[in-house]
Design an enzyme around this catalytic site. Sequence first.
Site, mmCIF file in Angstrom:
data_model
loop_
_atom_site.group_PDB
_atom_site.id
_atom_site.type_symbol
_atom_site.label_atom_id
_atom_site.label_comp_id
_atom_site.label_asym_id
_atom_site.label_seq_id
_atom_site.Cartn_x
_atom_site.Cartn_y
_atom_site.Cartn_z
ATOM 1 N N ASP A 25 52.314 26.330 28.944
ATOM 2 C CA ASP A 25 51.828 27.680 29.563
ATOM 3 C C ASP A 25 52.507 27.921 30.678
ATOM 4 O O ASP A 25 52.020 27.218 31.537
ATOM 5 C CB ASP A 25 50.211 27.560 29.450
ATOM 6 C CG ASP A 25 49.771 28.989 30.042
ATOM 7 O OD1 ASP A 25 50.602 29.724 30.475
ATOM 8 O OD2 ASP A 25 48.596 29.022 30.316
ATOM 9 N N LYS A 87 56.808 34.521 38.040
ATOM 10 C CA LYS A 87 56.986 35.193 36.820
ATOM 11 C C LYS A 87 57.163 36.620 36.834
ATOM 12 O O LYS A 87 57.990 37.059 35.660
ATOM 13 C CB LYS A 87 55.581 34.585 36.299
ATOM 14 C CG LYS A 87 55.783 35.012 34.563
ATOM 15 C CD LYS A 87 54.509 34.245 33.915
ATOM 16 C CE LYS A 87 54.255 34.795 32.275
ATOM 17 N NZ LYS A 87 53.002 33.931 31.787
ATOM 18 N N GLU A 185 51.473 34.580 24.358
ATOM 19 C CA GLU A 185 50.308 33.641 24.686
ATOM 20 C C GLU A 185 49.286 33.979 23.884
ATOM 21 O O GLU A 185 48.305 32.995 23.520
ATOM 22 C CB GLU A 185 50.178 34.087 26.112
ATOM 23 C CG GLU A 185 51.019 33.319 26.975
ATOM 24 C CD GLU A 185 51.045 34.087 28.486
ATOM 25 O OE1 GLU A 185 50.423 34.986 28.752
ATOM 26 O OE2 GLU A 185 52.185 33.692 29.365
ATOM 27 N N ASP A 207 42.692 37.871 27.953
ATOM 28 C CA ASP A 207 43.185 37.162 28.998
ATOM 29 C C ASP A 207 43.362 37.640 30.366
ATOM 30 O O ASP A 207 43.964 38.578 30.855
ATOM 31 C CB ASP A 207 44.702 36.842 28.540
ATOM 32 C CG ASP A 207 45.263 35.639 29.406
ATOM 33 O OD1 ASP A 207 44.717 35.419 30.632
ATOM 34 O OD2 ASP A 207 46.571 35.159 29.120
HETATM 35 P P1 ADP Z 1 47.523 32.877 35.202
HETATM 36 O O1 ADP Z 1 47.418 33.048 33.604
HETATM 37 O O2 ADP Z 1 47.911 33.918 36.044
HETATM 38 O O3 ADP Z 1 48.405 31.498 35.677
HETATM 39 P P2 ADP Z 1 45.076 31.277 35.169
HETATM 40 O O4 ADP Z 1 44.613 31.529 33.990
HETATM 41 O O5 ADP Z 1 45.269 30.166 35.829
HETATM 42 O O6 ADP Z 1 45.951 32.479 35.915
HETATM 43 O O7 ADP Z 1 43.906 32.004 36.061
HETATM 44 C C1 ADP Z 1 43.564 32.100 37.695
HETATM 45 C C2 ADP Z 1 42.573 32.758 38.357
HETATM 46 O O8 ADP Z 1 41.308 32.177 37.684
HETATM 47 C C3 ADP Z 1 42.506 32.570 39.752
HETATM 48 O O9 ADP Z 1 42.111 33.808 40.300
HETATM 49 C C4 ADP Z 1 41.210 31.731 40.031
HETATM 50 O O10 ADP Z 1 40.601 31.874 41.071
HETATM 51 C C5 ADP Z 1 40.340 32.308 38.772
HETATM 52 N N1 ADP Z 1 39.250 31.093 38.433
HETATM 53 C C6 ADP Z 1 39.572 29.912 38.220
HETATM 54 N N2 ADP Z 1 38.378 29.092 37.999
HETATM 55 C C7 ADP Z 1 37.295 30.262 38.149
HETATM 56 C C8 ADP Z 1 35.881 30.105 38.237
HETATM 57 N N3 ADP Z 1 35.179 29.139 37.933
HETATM 58 N N4 ADP Z 1 35.355 31.295 38.294
HETATM 59 C C9 ADP Z 1 35.883 32.368 38.634
HETATM 60 N N5 ADP Z 1 37.276 32.452 38.697
HETATM 61 C C10 ADP Z 1 38.024 31.462 38.519
HETATM 62 MG MG MG Z 2 47.822 32.493 31.866
#
Ligand code: ADP
Ligand code: MG
Length: 623
Positions: A25, A87, A185, A207
Amino acid sequence: MALLQIAEPGQSTAPHEHRLAVGIDLGTTHSLVATVRSGMPEVLRDAAGRYLLPSVVRYLPSGGIEIGEAAKRAASQDPQNTIASFKRFMGRGSDAIAQLAGQSPYVLEAGEGMLRLRTVAGPKSPVEISAEILRRLRQQAEEALGGPLQGAVITVPAYFDDAQRQATKDAARLAGMEVLRLLAEPTAAALAYGLDKKAEGLFAIYDLGGGTFDLSLLRLQKGVFEVLATAGDTALGGDDMDRAIAERILADFAHCAGDDPAWLRQVLQQARLLKEELSVVSQASITLQLPNGERRQWSLDREELEQWLEPIIRRTLAPCRRVLRDSGISKEMIDGIVLVGGATRVPLLRRMVAEFFGQEPLTDLDPDQVVALGAAIQADMLVGNQKDELLLMDVLPLSLGLETMGGLMEKIIPRNTPIPVAKAQEFTTFKDGQTAMSIHVLQGERDRVEDNRSLARFSLRGIPPMVAGAARIRVTFQVDADGLLSVSAVETSTGVRAEVQVKPSYGLSDEVISQMLKESLEHGQEDVAHRRLAEARVEAERVREALDAALAADQQLLSAAELAAIHAARNHLLQALAGDSADALYSAVEQVEKAAAVLVERRMNQAVRSVMAGHSIDEWSNK
Ligand code: ADP
Ligand code: MG
């Protein structure tokens, strides 16, 4: 699968050859790698036990590089050379610079076919930057699995156009990785939930990541997964929640803190921690260091936070409505909703999504891992480790077509057509004696050429001279399972064939890729060792600082023996820091973490007790 299995009489079958394949991913905020082991998908961790690699790359003046956590920490001191959220730049051409500039701290410049970001180490394309992340993940996977990878399935957003997919594939090539398939995805998320095992149905994949929101509608029918429709918002995510909190903090300290950049960054970082913590507990606080050096506590409870988050989460519902409307599907027809992305951990979000769709979303899997796990399952199928293979079908995210007279686009393959697909259309000459025809390939939904994405231009030459309208030029569009396009044109009326295969005008030429590969091989080994050591040092320093802070605050929670054990581990860590072995550093870090586990646990209990004081148990069990 395609292999013949030969069993000697009287002998059991030869052990099944397991091929190493992973799913990746490649996220805007975080990236991760997963594989299938003993039939079960699982994420792979690095030497320090982490599986989420921040998608951040920092270029150093020395020519070195930092990746992930180490780079992320440097972002505030060195914003221009520390590239995050790249990205968003994937597959974007120089023509997008004006639009993208000002949205990020980076200096963008025109490059060969695609834009580049200026760094101390020279201009870097988003493909090269992504390749650094992929190379790191490959290395991590090969260490964890103990052998070279056969290939990888890499996920891309469902709406990624041809250029963005091509760029992703180029990045993988640059990282020395065989791409088994690019997979959307949401399709990966559905696979992770094993939705393929259910008979038929409609599934919504919701998502919400760091900075992007995607909603996809998938239909599963007779073992075929079809992405029916997608919608989203490319500027909506967990980062907006952080900003909402940060604004309140800044307002509370406006009289004494001003807008010093370091202070703003600190506030944003702490806001994010608060947000993540409040998904788990109902009240939390942070300690801020004001620009004047004073330390101040700031606390927040979930109820108040939810009032600020509500409008942000509500913004995700508009694309949900749009997808339903466009596809003519009502909420009641949906058989399941899958939550993906870290930001879907927010409890209010889960409630609002449940209310909107009229059913509880599926949340059994870690929303951070879902996409990588699904990609790993697909990779395992593609290398032949699984007996029953599932036919996966994605759709073309945006229409493909050609420029015709009057500056208009004529669609050849409409969006949402299942891929792979090939379609041909006939065109003719409009002038007497015309011997060449120029062909302009476009992608998008708009009528006017300039409103769509220009993918390639090429000319078909050698058309025999004839009267206008007599030539028959057959243009064939072919889209493969990765969503990548090739176009050919043939003049058929006279049997004279002239054919051209287009190489898209964006992306890297084969020569550029092989040159880059050569360079990365030449510097590869030393880079890897150097990087690993640098990262280990940073990690060890971080652990030492955290330990010292914890000891300073709560040493009294430990017995004399426990304290002595921690100090022994700490001394060991200091020794490792003085040396230059990454292995020694990691093992010392591990020892410290083991010895300090008891301290961590007691501090946590103490914190929970203080948070819980004044709350009834009922209140907690309702969360
Ligand atoms: P991407 O797909 O953009 O790489 P992610 O799926 O890794 O992103 O998501 C990242 C986001 O999720 C960030 O804004 C992070 O702060 C949030 N996040 C991670 N854990 C938590 C949580 N426990 N509660 C709320 N938000 C969260
Ligand atoms: Mg993602």
